[in-house]
Motif scaffolding. Structure first.
Motif, PDB file in Angstrom:
ATOM      1  N   UNK A   4       0.833  -1.206   0.000  1.00 27.35           N
ATOM      2  CA  UNK A   4       0.000   0.000   0.000  1.00 27.35           C
ATOM      3  C   UNK A   4       0.868   1.256   0.000  1.00 27.35           C
ATOM      4  N   UNK A   5       2.026   1.186   0.648  1.00 24.40           N
ATOM      5  CA  UNK A   5       2.968   2.318   0.659  1.00 24.40           C
ATOM      6  C   UNK A   5       3.740   2.378  -0.658  1.00 24.40           C
ATOM      7  N   UNK A   6       4.230   1.227  -1.113  1.00 31.89           N
ATOM      8  CA  UNK A   6       5.054   1.178  -2.318  1.00 31.89           C
ATOM      9  C   UNK A   6       4.247   1.416  -3.593  1.00 31.89           C
ATOM     10  N   UNK A   7       3.015   0.925  -3.625  1.00 28.38           N
ATOM     11  CA  UNK A   7       2.154   1.014  -4.808  1.00 28.38           C
ATOM     12  C   UNK A   7       0.773   1.523  -4.408  1.00 28.38           C
ATOM     13  N   UNK A   8       0.633   2.807  -4.058  1.00 29.86           N
ATOM     14  CA  UNK A   8      -0.643   3.298  -3.528  1.00 29.86           C
ATOM     15  C   UNK A   8      -1.833   3.121  -4.471  1.00 29.86           C
ATOM     16  N   UNK A  23      -4.486  -6.826  -1.552  1.00 35.97           N
ATOM     17  CA  UNK A  23      -5.006  -7.042  -0.198  1.00 35.97           C
ATOM     18  C   UNK A  23      -4.467  -8.359   0.357  1.00 35.97           C
ATOM     19  N   UNK A  24      -4.577  -8.585   1.664  1.00 37.28           N
ATOM     20  CA  UNK A  24      -4.170  -9.884   2.204  1.00 37.28           C
ATOM     21  C   UNK A  24      -4.900 -11.052   1.536  1.00 37.28           C
ATOM     22  N   UNK A  25      -6.173 -10.866   1.220  1.00 43.17           N
ATOM     23  CA  UNK A  25      -6.952 -11.934   0.587  1.00 43.17           C
ATOM     24  C   UNK A  25      -6.425 -12.235  -0.817  1.00 43.17           C
ATOM     25  N   UNK A  26      -6.123 -11.186  -1.566  1.00 46.73           N
ATOM     26  CA  UNK A  26      -5.595 -11.369  -2.921  1.00 46.73           C
ATOM     27  C   UNK A  26      -4.214 -12.024  -2.879  1.00 46.73           C
ATOM     28  N   UNK A  27      -3.354 -11.549  -1.968  1.00 49.77           N
ATOM     29  CA  UNK A  27      -2.023 -12.144  -1.844  1.00 49.77           C
ATOM     30  C   UNK A  27      -2.120 -13.608  -1.432  1.00 49.77           C
ATOM     31  N   UNK A  28      -3.053 -13.941  -0.554  1.00 50.26           N
ATOM     32  CA  UNK A  28      -3.250 -15.334  -0.167  1.00 50.26           C
ATOM     33  C   UNK A  28      -3.626 -16.180  -1.387  1.00 50.26           C
ATOM     34  N   UNK A  29      -4.504 -15.656  -2.227  1.00 45.99           N
ATOM     35  CA  UNK A  29      -4.903 -16.354  -3.448  1.00 45.99           C
ATOM     36  C   UNK A  29      -3.692 -16.557  -4.354  1.00 45.99           C
ATOM     37  N   UNK A  30      -2.873 -15.513  -4.541  1.00 41.88           N
ATOM     38  CA  UNK A  30      -1.695 -15.632  -5.402  1.00 41.88           C
ATOM     39  C   UNK A  30      -0.642 -16.568  -4.808  1.00 41.88           C
ATOM     40  N   UNK A  31      -0.384 -16.427  -3.524  1.00 38.82           N
ATOM     41  CA  UNK A  31       0.769 -17.075  -2.896  1.00 38.82           C
ATOM     42  C   UNK A  31       0.473 -18.468  -2.350  1.00 38.82           C
ATOM     43  N   UNK A  32      -0.692 -18.673  -1.788  1.00 37.28           N
ATOM     44  CA  UNK A  32      -1.008 -19.951  -1.133  1.00 37.28           C
ATOM     45  C   UNK A  32      -1.964 -20.834  -1.924  1.00 37.28           C
TER      46      UNK A  32
END
Length: 86
Positions: free
Chosen positions: A22-26, A32-41
């Motif tokens: 959110x800081x690096x790419x406003x 979001x945590x949910x999206x990252x979970x989908x991508x990563x896990x």
């Protein structure tokens, strides 16, 4: 002092990663945590591989790769795609 750790992909780490993004790419509100979970896990090809950089307990850098299948000379090969680097 800086330290580097492999990704744990835990809910707490995903929240911290989303906060860093959110800081690096406003403008990238989808990270979001949910999206990252989908991508990563939840990637059916495999879990993400990468590392985080910390200053003390503070997450200051993130590097991840997503497992992918690619066509190489007519054959399907496993690979990694770097993404969400901050």
């Amino acid at each position: 002092m800086f330290t580097f750790d492999g990704l744990s992909l835990s809910p707490d780490e995903l929240r911290a990663t989303a906060d860093l993004h959110a800081v690096a790419f406003p403008g990238a509100t989808h990270l979001t945590p949910e999206y990252l979970n989908w991508q990563y896990n939840e990637n059916p090809v495999g879990r993400s591989v990468g590392c985080n950089a910390y200053a003390g307990d503070r997450l200051i850098g993130h590097f991840s790769t997503q497992a992918i299948n690619s066509a190489v000379d007519g054959a399907v090969e496993k690979g990694l795609l770097a993404m969400n680097v901050a």
